[in-house]
Design an enzyme around this catalytic site. Sequence first.
Site, short mmCIF file in Angstrom:
data_model
loop_
_atom_site.label_atom_id
_atom_site.label_comp_id
_atom_site.label_asym_id
_atom_site.label_seq_id
_atom_site.Cartn_x
_atom_site.Cartn_y
_atom_site.Cartn_z
N GLY A 241 0.82 -1.20 0.00
CA GLY A 241 0.00 0.00 0.00
C GLY A 241 0.85 1.25 0.00
N ASN A 242 0.23 2.38 0.26
CA ASN A 242 0.96 3.64 0.34
C ASN A 242 0.34 4.52 1.42
OD1 ASN A 242 -1.16 5.36 -0.96
ND2 ASN A 242 -0.70 4.08 -2.73
#
Length: 430
Positions: A241-242
């Site tokens: 993810g980020n």
Amino acid sequence: MSLKGKKIILGVSGSIAAYKAALIVRGLVKAGAEVRVLMTKAAADFISPLTLATLSKHEVTTSVHDGESWNNHVELGLWADAMLVAPATATTLGKMANGICDSAIVAVYLSARCPVFFAPAMDLDMWAHPATRRNVELLQSYGNHLIDVGTGELASGLSGAGRLAEPEDIIKILADFLAQPLGKGTPLPVKASNTGTGMSTKADLTGTGVSSPAKQDLKGKTLLITAGPTYEDLDPVRYLGNRSTGRMGIALAEAAAARGASVNLVLGPTELTTTAEGVTLHNVRSAREMHAISVIKWPKADAAILAAAVADYRPSRTEAGKIKKKEGPMTVKLVRNPDIAAELGQDKRPHQRLVGFALETENGLENARGKLKRKNLDFIVLNSPNDKGAAFGHTTNKIQLVTGNKVTAFELKSKDDVADDILDALVKVL
């Protein structure tokens, strides 16, 4: 939470989540409702009709006729204050959306004059498939109310969107709806409880925090906005993810709605949300889920603003169980995700406008101009985490708007103010 005196039809279709129908019936009865249960033949493979008959204190209907007697589906459809289909499988959704009347559930649904709610349950790829999304959109366009799926571990062993919403949340939504001082069958936007179930609903008219805008320069326009991160699952507990919070995209959605637009906000997994009037919220988890909804919404949109931080890659496979630590290095094979901006740009029609975002740490203008041309964007919003107070994790942002050879730079501002700058630019090209 009271449903005293309310008459509820519960349709149960053939999903592993059908066992939760017992909890739904018990909760409805406890809240004071009278409940009549309909089941598909497949549902009876997962939970006994006798169980639901005992809990509801009424015989369960599994077909319109049983060879000897006729079950009056028209009368039942007129009897109810609300109809709920939970769980609603992909098959039942498709039949309801297209009027394929081969079960008691669809027969009563087609005869019902009351509000109809449907709570889907299926595996993540089935939920994200364009055919399913189309059927959901059709049902909503008929005035039916979606109680959206939750996110978590699924029967397949995969993790993602597709779980049946929790019974207590479903019951609360019905109770809140029926408590409204509206006539029977009057459409009402359904407000989700925001308990982490991933519900996608029309926002209600309260708590928006948005005052009446001075300008309505987007009135009559339909906007598609993406926001937040995407999570790409490695196994049931880990993901790629980020750090995006979705704050910028939410600010854009709320500001556009305040200007009179009808907004579809496709929001990745984040703790932030919105209840702004005029914003329809679609919660997603992965890039493929965001892609599926975006391509459905795009043909009817006047413009799209793609503010989401979409993962370019995902693991080639999601492990069914938690990956155990082993000696030596671990290799994860990644494959490309769909390029939402490029696909929408390719399908863009003359009246449509497409706005992209570029988060760059080096060669920002060069990379932004490359994306602008390659993805057929009208302009691109360039920002960088190298600028203090900008990009992920901040309530402020510092942007440049790039259109061909023209670059307009702005100072550091709140994301609410940045949203207005972007929408001012969009209004000009619209």
